[in-house]
Design a protein around this motif. Structure first.
Motif, PDB file in Angstrom:
ATOM      1  N   GLN A   1      48.388  55.446  27.527  1.00 45.51           N
ATOM      2  CA  GLN A   1      48.467  55.518  28.980  1.00 45.51           C
ATOM      3  C   GLN A   1      47.082  55.296  29.612  1.00 45.51           C
ATOM      4  N   HIS A   2      46.101  55.950  28.983  1.00 49.27           N
ATOM      5  CA  HIS A   2      44.725  55.809  29.472  1.00 49.27           C
ATOM      6  C   HIS A   2      44.274  54.345  29.415  1.00 49.27           C
ATOM      7  N   LEU A   3      44.550  53.730  28.263  1.00 49.74           N
ATOM      8  CA  LEU A   3      44.192  52.317  28.072  1.00 49.74           C
ATOM      9  C   LEU A   3      44.907  51.454  29.104  1.00 49.74           C
ATOM     10  N   TYR A   4      46.199  51.722  29.288  1.00 47.94           N
ATOM     11  CA  TYR A   4      47.008  50.927  30.204  1.00 47.94           C
ATOM     12  C   TYR A   4      46.467  51.010  31.630  1.00 47.94           C
ATOM     13  N   LEU A   5      46.207  52.244  32.085  1.00 46.50           N
ATOM     14  CA  LEU A   5      45.715  52.414  33.457  1.00 46.50           C
ATOM     15  C   LEU A   5      44.341  51.753  33.647  1.00 46.50           C
ATOM     16  N   THR A   6      43.504  51.881  32.626  1.00 47.40           N
ATOM     17  CA  THR A   6      42.173  51.257  32.707  1.00 47.40           C
ATOM     18  C   THR A   6      42.301  49.740  32.820  1.00 47.40           C
ATOM     19  N   LEU A   7      43.171  49.183  31.963  1.00 45.34           N
ATOM     20  CA  LEU A   7      43.370  47.731  31.987  1.00 45.34           C
ATOM     21  C   LEU A   7      43.907  47.270  33.334  1.00 45.34           C
ATOM     22  N   VAL A   8      44.893  48.033  33.863  1.00 44.58           N
ATOM     23  CA  VAL A   8      45.454  47.655  35.168  1.00 44.58           C
ATOM     24  C   VAL A   8      44.339  47.654  36.218  1.00 44.58           C
ATOM     25  N   ALA A   9      43.531  48.721  36.230  1.00 44.16           N
ATOM     26  CA  ALA A   9      42.472  48.827  37.225  1.00 44.16           C
ATOM     27  C   ALA A   9      41.504  47.651  37.137  1.00 44.16           C
ATOM     28  N   VAL A  10      41.052  47.335  35.925  1.00 48.14           N
ATOM     29  CA  VAL A  10      40.030  46.301  35.778  1.00 48.14           C
ATOM     30  C   VAL A  10      40.617  44.902  35.920  1.00 48.14           C
ATOM     31  N   VAL A  11      41.768  44.674  35.273  1.00 45.89           N
ATOM     32  CA  VAL A  11      42.344  43.333  35.302  1.00 45.89           C
ATOM     33  C   VAL A  11      42.827  42.980  36.713  1.00 45.89           C
ATOM     34  N   VAL A  12      43.609  43.871  37.322  1.00 44.27           N
ATOM     35  CA  VAL A  12      44.101  43.567  38.671  1.00 44.27           C
ATOM     36  C   VAL A  12      42.923  43.489  39.643  1.00 44.27           C
ATOM     37  N   GLY A  13      41.974  44.411  39.482  1.00 48.06           N
ATOM     38  CA  GLY A  13      40.780  44.384  40.328  1.00 48.06           C
ATOM     39  C   GLY A  13      40.060  43.054  40.204  1.00 48.06           C
ATOM     40  N   PHE A  14      39.936  42.560  38.973  1.00 45.50           N
ATOM     41  CA  PHE A  14      39.232  41.299  38.744  1.00 45.50           C
ATOM     42  C   PHE A  14      40.012  40.116  39.316  1.00 45.50           C
ATOM     43  N   VAL A  15      41.344  40.172  39.147  1.00 53.85           N
ATOM     44  CA  VAL A  15      42.174  39.079  39.657  1.00 53.85           C
ATOM     45  C   VAL A  15      42.025  38.960  41.180  1.00 53.85           C
ATOM     46  N   ILE A  16      41.804  40.081  41.851  1.00 49.69           N
ATOM     47  CA  ILE A  16      41.585  40.024  43.299  1.00 49.69           C
ATOM     48  C   ILE A  16      40.122  39.689  43.623  1.00 49.69           C
ATOM     49  N   ALA A  17      39.201  40.325  42.901  1.00 46.22           N
ATOM     50  CA  ALA A  17      37.776  40.198  43.233  1.00 46.22           C
ATOM     51  C   ALA A  17      37.229  38.801  42.940  1.00 46.22           C
ATOM     52  N   PHE A  18      37.685  38.192  41.849  1.00 50.08           N
ATOM     53  CA  PHE A  18      37.119  36.917  41.422  1.00 50.08           C
ATOM     54  C   PHE A  18      37.329  35.800  42.456  1.00 50.08           C
ATOM     55  N   PRO A  19      38.598  35.562  42.870  1.00 51.86           N
ATOM     56  CA  PRO A  19      38.756  34.537  43.914  1.00 51.86           C
ATOM     57  C   PRO A  19      38.055  34.904  45.225  1.00 51.86           C
ATOM     58  N   MET A  20      38.007  36.209  45.522  1.00 52.55           N
ATOM     59  CA  MET A  20      37.299  36.644  46.727  1.00 52.55           C
ATOM     60  C   MET A  20      35.828  36.248  46.651  1.00 52.55           C
ATOM     61  N   ALA A  21      35.226  36.467  45.483  1.00 52.10           N
ATOM     62  CA  ALA A  21      33.806  36.157  45.310  1.00 52.10           C
ATOM     63  C   ALA A  21      33.563  34.650  45.371  1.00 52.10           C
ATOM     64  N   ILE A  22      34.484  33.875  44.782  1.00 52.05           N
ATOM     65  CA  ILE A  22      34.329  32.420  44.825  1.00 52.05           C
ATOM     66  C   ILE A  22      34.423  31.926  46.270  1.00 52.05           C
ATOM     67  N   LEU A  23      35.395  32.472  46.978  1.00 50.73           N
ATOM     68  CA  LEU A  23      35.555  32.125  48.389  1.00 50.73           C
ATOM     69  C   LEU A  23      34.274  32.481  49.154  1.00 50.73           C
ATOM     70  N   ALA A  24      33.746  33.669  48.867  1.00 52.02           N
ATOM     71  CA  ALA A  24      32.554  34.125  49.583  1.00 52.02           C
ATOM     72  C   ALA A  24      31.335  33.277  49.235  1.00 52.02           C
ATOM     73  N   SER A  25      31.259  32.788  47.989  1.00 52.06           N
ATOM     74  CA  SER A  25      30.093  31.979  47.632  1.00 52.06           C
ATOM     75  C   SER A  25      30.187  30.587  48.267  1.00 52.06           C
ATOM     76  N   ARG A  26      31.395  30.145  48.554  1.00 52.64           N
ATOM     77  CA  ARG A  26      31.592  28.846  49.212  1.00 52.64           C
ATOM     78  C   ARG A  26      31.486  28.964  50.736  1.00 52.64           C
ATOM     79  N   HIS A  27      32.046  30.062  51.259  1.00 55.79           N
ATOM     80  CA  HIS A  27      32.049  30.255  52.714  1.00 55.79           C
ATOM     81  C   HIS A  27      31.369  31.582  53.013  1.00 55.79           C
ATOM     82  N   ARG A  28      30.118  31.493  53.434  1.00 57.28           N
ATOM     83  CA  ARG A  28      29.315  32.714  53.560  1.00 57.28           C
ATOM     84  C   ARG A  28      29.898  33.737  54.536  1.00 57.28           C
ATOM     85  N   TRP A  29      30.669  33.266  55.512  1.00 55.33           N
ATOM     86  CA  TRP A  29      31.176  34.221  56.500  1.00 55.33           C
ATOM     87  C   TRP A  29      32.143  35.219  55.875  1.00 55.33           C
TER      88      TRP A  29
END
Lengths: 366, 239
Positions: B41-69
């Motif tokens: 359960q611990h492993l599962y919750l950790t993976l969900v937090a990091v993987v889902v977080g990354f799936v959202i954060a990564f495109p956000m960061a790419i967008l931000a590096s392309r469009h500074r606003w």
């Protein structure tokens, strides 16, 4: 037809009143090396980058091999033009081999062909094959710069653009890289446009120099020798700086100007004849030459007690210049020699004549 | 504050039978199934937090590096989420999502979001301008520039972010024990409730061990995928 033709090229940045480059026209012929030089703010880098559309011109027409670059897809256009920048911009996460094969890979060459090309470039640029599997951070500045130029030539583009290509390395390495560049360019005959802030580099490497003033105003576009001999205006005169005469001497070869025969005797000549030759020559020595071959020199003291020249042991010239050396090198030989004259011979010691300070200064004045 | 905590700890210790050993090994073997279950359960919750977080954060960061606003609002939103205390976050979600996994997963994802967004953006921003210029000048398309140059070169910093996000997620999962979904945290809570040291020690030791192992694995991953970074002496940026 010019390889690259800039016609009334203009670049205005939004929000600035004065254009960075205004109405600039330049025709660059196939196989020539052109330097863009000028003070900062003269738009030389902007001009260079407009050729491969890293910067888009806001006016005028820019033709590459007769076609308007603005009509071409910029990505495809750039793959056909070599590009070298000051700090090389090698990709730190790719090995030297992969870096050199960058453009071939983008063009979809198969691995064998790309590998073969990397081998060729390694040879042309005299790189140690052991470096190929290293990462850029493991190379010296000079090695990286050579890889940068080699990479730009990987897909054998007809045109190469270089932005301050040798500015980031120390003077000794820079001189070596410049010599290598000249050697390679002599063989490959690419059309090269490069930007430099170093007038001496421009003089050394280019066939023609375009001197730009602030705002991309072309002040003079001519071979280095002409710019030094006849600067178009005060700006150019000031920009090329002091020692204009000396810089010009660096461009003229000893073989390009008529030489004086100089005082010469054969070993069979008598001591009397040799003394007369020294007297007539106006120097304190006479060259000893047999069948065109230079044996050395003798002076009056050495003739004491000798009947013929063959009784003496001619001393070798410490320094002589060849027809391929520049007048600047000849001048250096003159001022450092005791006799105040440079003896010209081939490397095989075939005597050609002498070069005097008077003769060289005549060249500077003309 | 610290005084109050110490008082509580003293009270807790006072209620434990002085003859009780720190670890009853028989308890561990009797409860092996539950330990493994909680671990998963611990492993599962950790993976969900990091993987889902990354799936959202990564495109956000790419967008931000392309469009500074994009940088400002994205930093602001992820920053605000980060400041909400975990327990408060869980109770805010309770009326909406009940005692479900979502109630636990959402705060965990929200925390990893800020760390991963900031590191990914910092990594992309740190890519040498000369390298990008040379790549463009050689004819990389903007997509090729991103995937073949910028992302690979940002990897050391991105992975540094993943390490921080992972370790903090492992720690935060224990808080979810309040909802009965806390992985090893469950044992800690149980130990405290029953004045019984064994599950408490097991919970703490396994949480810490998990965090250390996960961190080492990520370090190993970084060495593996960025063999060049060692020579380049690449700086890793941590938020």
């Amino acid at each position: 037809m010019a390889m690259i033709s800039l016609q009334q090229i203009e670049k205005r940045y939004p929000g600035t009143s004065a254009p960075a480059v205004r109405a600039l026209s330049l025709d660059i012929e196939e196989g020539e090396t052109v330097a863009l030089v000028g003070p900062s703010g003269c738009g030389k880098t902007t001009t260079l980058k407009m050729i491969n559309r890293l910067i888009e011109p806001t006016g005028g027409v820019l033709l590459l091999q007769g076609t308007d670059v603005l009509q071409r897809d910029p990505v495809e256009l750039r793959r056909g033009i070599g590009y070298v920048i000051q700090h090389t911009g090698l990709m730190p996460h790719r090995t030297i081999r992969q870096n050199m094969a960058t453009v071939p890979t983008l063009l979809g060459w198969d691995d064998t062909r790309a590998a073969q090309r990397v081998e060729e470039l390694t040879e042309i640029f005299d790189l140690d094959p052991e470096l190929l599997d290293r990462y850029p951070a493991e190379l010296s500045g000079g090695q990286r710069q050579r890889v940068g130029v080699a990479r730009a030539l990987a897909a054998d583009p007809p045109v190469m653009l270089m932005d301050e290509p040798f500015a980031a390395v120390d003077p000794i390495v820079r001189a070596r890289l410049q010599d290598q560049f000249l050697d390679i360019q002599e063989r490959l005959k690419k059309t090269i446009v490069f930007v430099t802030h170093d007038v001496d580099e421009a003089i050394k490497l280019s066939d023609r120099i375009a001197i730009l003033n602030v705002g991309g105003v072309l002040e003079q576009f001519a071979p280095a020798e002409e710019i030094l001999r006849e600067p178009a205006n005060d700006f150019v005169r000031e920009f090329v700086g002091a020692e204009r005469g000396l810089k010009r001497l660096a461009l003229i070869k000893v073989g390009d100007i008529p030489l004086e025969a100089g005082p010469v005797v054969a070993p069979s000549a008598t001591a009397e004849e040799a003394r007369a030759a020294i007297e007539a020559g106006g120097f304190d020595f006479v060259s000893v030459v047999i069948d065109g071959e230079l044996l050395g020199w003798i002076d009056r003291d050495m003739l004491d007690g000798a009947t013929t020249v063959s009784d003496t042991t001619p001393r070798p010239f410490n320094a002589y210049v060849t027809a391929r050396d520049s007048l600047r090198q000849a001048l250096d030989a003159i001022v450092t020699s005791r006799s105040g004259v440079a003896v010209v011979a081939t490397h095989g010691q075939h005597y050609k004549g002498i070069l005097t300070l008077e003769r060289i200064s005549k060249e500077i004045i003309s | 504050m610290i005084g109050a905590v110490l008082q509580q700890v003293a009270a807790l210790v006072a209620q434990i039978d002085p003859d009780e050993p720190l670890v009853r090994w028989i308890w561990i073997s009797d409860n092996m199934d539950e330990i493994v279950g909680r671990g998963l359960q611990h492993l599962y919750l950790t993976l969900v937090a990091v993987v889902v977080g990354f799936v959202i954060a990564f495109p956000m960061a790419i967008l931000a590096s392309r469009h500074r606003w994009v940088v400002r609002p994205a930093t602001w939103i992820s920053g605000v989420l980060y400041t909400i205390p975990a327990i408060a976050f869980i109770f805010l979600l309770l009326p909406l999502t009940g005692l479900s996994l979502t109630t636990v997963a959402v705060p965990l994802i929200a925390y990893s979001l800020l760390i991963l967004f900031r590191n990914t953006l910092a990594g992309l921003d740190a890519v040498d301008r000369d390298v990008k210029e040379a790549a463009l000048g050689m004819g990389f398309s903007s997509r090729q520039l991103l995937w073949r140059v910028e992302v690979p070169l940002a990897l050391p910093v991105i992975i540094a972010g993943l390490r921080i996000a992972t370790v903090s997620a492992i720690g935060l999962v224990t808080v979810a024990a309040l909802l009965g979904r806390g992985g090893f945290g469950q044992f800690i809570l149980e130990g405290v409730d029953r004045f019984f040291p064994t599950p408490l020690v097991v919970g703490v030791v396994l949480s810490v061990a998990f965090a250390i192992v996960a961190d080492l694995l990520l370090v190993g991953l970084q060495r593996l995928v960025t063999p060049w970074a060692k020579m380049a002496g690449t700086r890793t940026v941590a938020t």
